[in-house]
Design a protein around this motif. Structure first.
Motif: not given
Length: 127
Positions: A32, A52, A99, A101, A103, A107-108, A113-115
């Motif tokens: 995302t 983004t 990321n 999801r 957000s 949030a970033l 928040m990062y995968d």
């Protein structure tokens, strides 16, 4: 397994420039957003910038605004960080992160928040 590979770090004099790249390898995924963080010795990991993936909305930490530029190249899923007018206080290990999801605003800027994360690349700016 997903890996993010950062390249482009190094040693540069104050006022100089560097360009970091971050490319995913391994299992494909749809992010995302992508972000860059940095961590100096003895300090917490801090947000630098994010973008983004679809629309390209960007966000920058105040400390780098006007000097750093984040960009993306969709064809090879690569994100870049152009760093100009570097200062000694920019010295840190720089990490890219993905990321997955959707957000909300702000949030970033939050590491959790990062995968996926890269292994980091060292940037050293001499005075």
């Amino acid at each position: 397994q997903v890996q993010l590979v950062e390249t482009g770090g190094g040693l540069v004099q104050a006022g100089g420039s560097l360009r970091l790249s971050c490319t995913p390898s391994g299992r494909t995924f749809s992010s995302t957003a992508m972000g860059w963080f940095r961590q100096a010795p003895g300090k917490e990991r801090e947000f630098v910038t994010a973008i983004t993936w679809k629309i390209g909305i960007t966000d920058y930490a105040d400390s780098v605004k006007g000097r750093f530029t984040i960009s993306k190249y969709i064809a090879n899923n690569t994100v870049y960080l152009q760093m100009n007018n570097l200062r000694p206080e920019d010295t840190a290990v720089y990490y890219c992160a993905a990321n997955l999801r959707p957000s909300g605003s702000g949030a970033l800027r939050v590491p959790r928040m990062y995968d996926y994360w890269g292994q980091g690349t060292q940037v050293t700016v001499s005075s």
